[in-house]
Structure formats: C-alpha cells, structure tokens
Motif scaffolding. Structure first.
Motif, PDB file in Angstrom:
ATOM      1  N   SER A  71       0.782  -1.134  -0.124  1.00 59.98           N
ATOM      2  CA  SER A  71      -0.118   0.083   0.162  1.00 59.98           C
ATOM      3  C   SER A  71       0.716   1.377  -0.052  1.00 59.98           C
ATOM      4  O   SER A  71       0.437   2.364  -0.318  1.00 59.98           O
ATOM      5  N   ALA A  72       2.143   1.036   0.123  1.00 59.33           N
ATOM      6  CA  ALA A  72       2.948   2.227   0.132  1.00 59.33           C
ATOM      7  C   ALA A  72       3.176   2.957  -1.152  1.00 59.33           C
ATOM      8  O   ALA A  72       3.205   2.276  -2.293  1.00 59.33           O
ATOM      9  N   HIS A  73       3.285   4.258  -1.009  1.00 58.60           N
ATOM     10  CA  HIS A  73       3.401   4.953  -2.600  1.00 58.60           C
ATOM     11  C   HIS A  73       4.569   5.337  -2.672  1.00 58.60           C
ATOM     12  O   HIS A  73       5.052   5.320  -3.741  1.00 58.60           O
ATOM     13  N   LEU A  74       5.589   5.336  -1.484  1.00 65.02           N
ATOM     14  CA  LEU A  74       7.116   5.647  -1.709  1.00 65.02           C
ATOM     15  C   LEU A  74       7.476   5.451  -0.148  1.00 65.02           C
ATOM     16  O   LEU A  74       6.907   5.369   0.879  1.00 65.02           O
ATOM     17  N   THR A  85      19.698  -0.395   6.951  1.00 66.56           N
ATOM     18  CA  THR A  85      18.613   0.081   6.286  1.00 66.56           C
ATOM     19  C   THR A  85      18.705  -0.402   4.818  1.00 66.56           C
ATOM     20  O   THR A  85      17.548  -0.402   4.106  1.00 66.56           O
ATOM     21  N   ARG A  86      19.957  -0.715   4.655  1.00 62.94           N
ATOM     22  CA  ARG A  86      19.853  -0.976   3.054  1.00 62.94           C
ATOM     23  C   ARG A  86      19.033  -2.244   2.635  1.00 62.94           C
ATOM     24  O   ARG A  86      18.640  -2.311   1.552  1.00 62.94           O
ATOM     25  N   ILE A  87      18.827  -3.505   3.364  1.00 62.31           N
ATOM     26  CA  ILE A  87      18.110  -4.522   3.222  1.00 62.31           C
ATOM     27  C   ILE A  87      16.445  -3.770   2.845  1.00 62.31           C
ATOM     28  O   ILE A  87      15.700  -4.350   2.166  1.00 62.31           O
ATOM     29  N   LYS A  88      16.236  -2.813   3.517  1.00 61.52           N
ATOM     30  CA  LYS A  88      14.994  -2.232   3.452  1.00 61.52           C
ATOM     31  C   LYS A  88      14.821  -1.606   2.222  1.00 61.52           C
ATOM     32  O   LYS A  88      13.725  -1.542   1.416  1.00 61.52           O
ATOM     33  N   ILE A  89      15.660  -0.880   1.852  1.00 55.61           N
ATOM     34  CA  ILE A  89      15.961  -0.246   0.427  1.00 55.61           C
ATOM     35  C   ILE A  89      15.332  -1.404  -0.654  1.00 55.61           C
ATOM     36  O   ILE A  89      14.683  -1.222  -1.539  1.00 55.61           O
ATOM     37  N   LEU A  90      16.228  -2.561  -0.621  1.00 53.45           N
ATOM     38  CA  LEU A  90      16.079  -3.272  -1.828  1.00 53.45           C
ATOM     39  C   LEU A  90      14.629  -4.147  -1.657  1.00 53.45           C
ATOM     40  O   LEU A  90      14.058  -4.385  -2.550  1.00 53.45           O
ATOM     41  N   GLU A  91      14.263  -4.172  -0.319  1.00 50.17           N
ATOM     42  CA  GLU A  91      12.877  -4.990  -0.059  1.00 50.17           C
ATOM     43  C   GLU A  91      11.678  -3.997  -0.660  1.00 50.17           C
ATOM     44  O   GLU A  91      11.060  -4.133  -1.318  1.00 50.17           O
ATOM     45  N   ALA A  92      11.798  -2.707  -0.434  1.00 49.80           N
ATOM     46  CA  ALA A  92      10.957  -1.801  -1.027  1.00 49.80           C
ATOM     47  C   ALA A  92      10.994  -1.756  -2.527  1.00 49.80           C
ATOM     48  O   ALA A  92      10.131  -1.817  -3.257  1.00 49.80           O
ATOM     49  N   VAL A  97       8.380   0.008  -4.880  1.00 53.78           N
ATOM     50  CA  VAL A  97       7.898   0.945  -4.226  1.00 53.78           C
ATOM     51  C   VAL A  97       8.985   1.866  -4.399  1.00 53.78           C
ATOM     52  O   VAL A  97      10.408   1.489  -4.018  1.00 53.78           O
ATOM     53  N   PRO A  98       9.107   3.111  -5.013  1.00 53.23           N
ATOM     54  CA  PRO A  98      10.096   4.047  -5.078  1.00 53.23           C
ATOM     55  C   PRO A  98      10.766   4.608  -4.045  1.00 53.23           C
ATOM     56  O   PRO A  98      10.063   4.543  -2.756  1.00 53.23           O
ATOM     57  N   VAL A  99      12.147   4.551  -3.936  1.00 51.40           N
ATOM     58  CA  VAL A  99      12.789   5.106  -2.691  1.00 51.40           C
ATOM     59  C   VAL A  99      13.378   6.403  -2.800  1.00 51.40           C
ATOM     60  O   VAL A  99      14.063   6.534  -3.936  1.00 51.40           O
ATOM     61  N   ILE A 100      13.369   7.147  -1.998  1.00 53.57           N
ATOM     62  CA  ILE A 100      14.149   8.489  -1.741  1.00 53.57           C
ATOM     63  C   ILE A 100      14.662   8.106  -0.437  1.00 53.57           C
ATOM     64  O   ILE A 100      14.434   7.825   0.645  1.00 53.57           O
ATOM     65  N   ALA A 101      16.264   8.374  -0.574  1.00 59.65           N
ATOM     66  CA  ALA A 101      17.018   8.333   0.537  1.00 59.65           C
ATOM     67  C   ALA A 101      18.171   9.241   0.738  1.00 59.65           C
ATOM     68  O   ALA A 101      18.596   9.990  -0.142  1.00 59.65           O
ATOM     69  N   PRO A 137       3.434  11.529 -12.528  1.00 62.16           N
ATOM     70  CA  PRO A 137       3.028  10.050 -12.771  1.00 62.16           C
ATOM     71  C   PRO A 137       3.989   9.086 -13.604  1.00 62.16           C
ATOM     72  O   PRO A 137       4.328   8.074 -13.073  1.00 62.16           O
ATOM     73  N   THR A 138       4.482   9.946 -14.623  1.00 59.15           N
ATOM     74  CA  THR A 138       5.057   9.046 -15.584  1.00 59.15           C
ATOM     75  C   THR A 138       6.474   8.854 -14.897  1.00 59.15           C
ATOM     76  O   THR A 138       6.874   7.706 -15.153  1.00 59.15           O
ATOM     77  N   ARG A 139       7.300   9.774 -14.199  1.00 56.16           N
ATOM     78  CA  ARG A 139       8.409   9.538 -13.629  1.00 56.16           C
ATOM     79  C   ARG A 139       8.197   8.369 -12.423  1.00 56.16           C
ATOM     80  O   ARG A 139       8.922   7.555 -12.235  1.00 56.16           O
ATOM     81  N   MET A 140       7.100   8.735 -11.670  1.00 49.41           N
ATOM     82  CA  MET A 140       6.722   7.716 -10.589  1.00 49.41           C
ATOM     83  C   MET A 140       6.770   6.293 -11.129  1.00 49.41           C
ATOM     84  O   MET A 140       7.265   5.389 -10.798  1.00 49.41           O
ATOM     85  N   ASP A 141       6.019   6.088 -12.379  1.00 49.61           N
ATOM     86  CA  ASP A 141       5.957   4.693 -12.806  1.00 49.61           C
ATOM     87  C   ASP A 141       7.084   4.237 -13.341  1.00 49.61           C
ATOM     88  O   ASP A 141       7.632   2.969 -13.311  1.00 49.61           O
ATOM     89  N   ALA A 142       7.907   5.034 -13.986  1.00 53.20           N
ATOM     90  CA  ALA A 142       9.131   4.657 -14.514  1.00 53.20           C
ATOM     91  C   ALA A 142      10.416   4.312 -13.177  1.00 53.20           C
ATOM     92  O   ALA A 142      11.002   3.228 -13.523  1.00 53.20           O
ATOM     93  N   LEU A 143      10.214   5.069 -12.155  1.00 55.20           N
ATOM     94  CA  LEU A 143      10.945   4.566 -11.065  1.00 55.20           C
ATOM     95  C   LEU A 143      10.544   3.392 -10.419  1.00 55.20           C
ATOM     96  O   LEU A 143      11.390   2.639  -9.876  1.00 55.20           O
TER      97      LEU A 143
END
Length: 175
Positions: A71-74, A85-92, A97-101, A137-143
């Motif tokens: 259900s996460a948007h990002l 947290t690296r494993i959490k990045i890969l899991e997302a 799920v796009p990641v901003i970090a 939304p286009t960039r979101m979908d691509a990411l």
C-alpha cells in the motif's frame, strides 16, 4: 510514505523524527493528503510520540510488512548515521516502491541516483524529491518499474544463486 526499521535503533529513531517533524510537514504543505507510516519493532517512546502528529501512523512490531509495502506510495529513508537499512531499500524496490534516501542509506548498493532511486543529503531535498515525484506520474511509474527490475535482477534469488555458483567455481566449464 513508509519507513520500516527497528524503531529502537538510534539511527532509525533519528530518521523517523526528522521524517515526521521536518520532511513530512514540508511535503504536506504541497500534498496535504500525504501520510507517513512508521513501522517496526521496539519503538522508543519518542517514536511512539510521533504518532500523535498530524498525518503520522505507527505500526508497532508488524507481523508482516508485505501489506504495508503493497500500500506504500513511496519510501523515504533519511538516514544520517549508522546503517542497517540497506535491506529495507532493496525490499521496497523489490515491491516496486520508489525509494528516496540519503546517500548514506544506500551506501554500498551501487544504485544509480535518478534511475534506481532518488538521493539527497538534505531533509529539504528529500521532501522536494517526494513532491516532484508525486506530481509526475510518468516518472513515478518509471521509477517503480526500474526499482523493481533492479532489485530482482541484481539482488533476487537467481542473482544470488549465480553469484554463489560463480564463487564456488560451478560456472567454470573446465572443472
């Protein structure tokens, strides 16, 4: 917005506080419906108190993070110290799920900023990246697609089997 991690671990506590107190309000100024979910085990009292802030929810010791990821948007991971947290990045990313970090959060993963995830050292930059991404939304979908593809191709089961086989010399025809 989702942040998953051990919420008794000081670097994650710091990340949760900055996310809830500094980053989320900046995002909500432009995207008022934005919500933050902090999920993890052993939340310290300071993290529990964050759930009293407008737009912040706490999921204490979730049995299963899959519904949260679904259900996460990002995910925003504003790690300023420590690691883990690296494993959490890969899991997302594996869930699309796009990641901003922060660069520290993604250190050692050899991911490409702007293609696999989005990076900023500053809380304001993390918030601005989230706003820009949500408004495109286009960039979101691509990411989403790139994150998913990268996680599975480089860190998924097949990639691990190949790396282990290579490490054991099982892919060398001369043996």
């Amino acid at each position: 917005i989702l942040l998953v991690g051990h919420l008794g671990y000081e670097p994650n506590v710091d990340a949760a506080e900055r996310l809830a107190r500094l980053i989320l309000p900046r995002i909500r100024a432009r995207l008022p419906a934005a919500r933050l979910v902090l999920a993890g085990r052993a939340p310290k009292p300071v993290v529990r108190a964050l759930a009293e802030l407008d737009g912040v929810d706490l999921v204490d010791s979730p049995d299963d993070v899959r519904p949260l990821l679904a259900s996460a948007h990002l995910c925003i991971i504003p790690l300023a110290m420590g690691g883990g947290t690296r494993i959490k990045i890969l899991e997302a990313m594996a869930w699309g799920v796009p990641v901003i970090a922060t660069p520290l959060a993604a250190e050692g993963l050899d991911l490409i900023d702007g293609e696999d995830l989005l990076l900023s050292d500053a809380d304001e930059g993390l918030a601005d990246l989230a706003i820009e991404l949500c408004n495109d939304p286009t960039r979101m979908d691509a990411l989403r697609a790139r994150a998913h593809r990268t996680a599975w191709s480089r860190f998924g089961p097949q990639a691990i089997r190949h790396a282990v086989g290579h490490g054991l010399g099982l892919d060398d025809a001369s043996r």
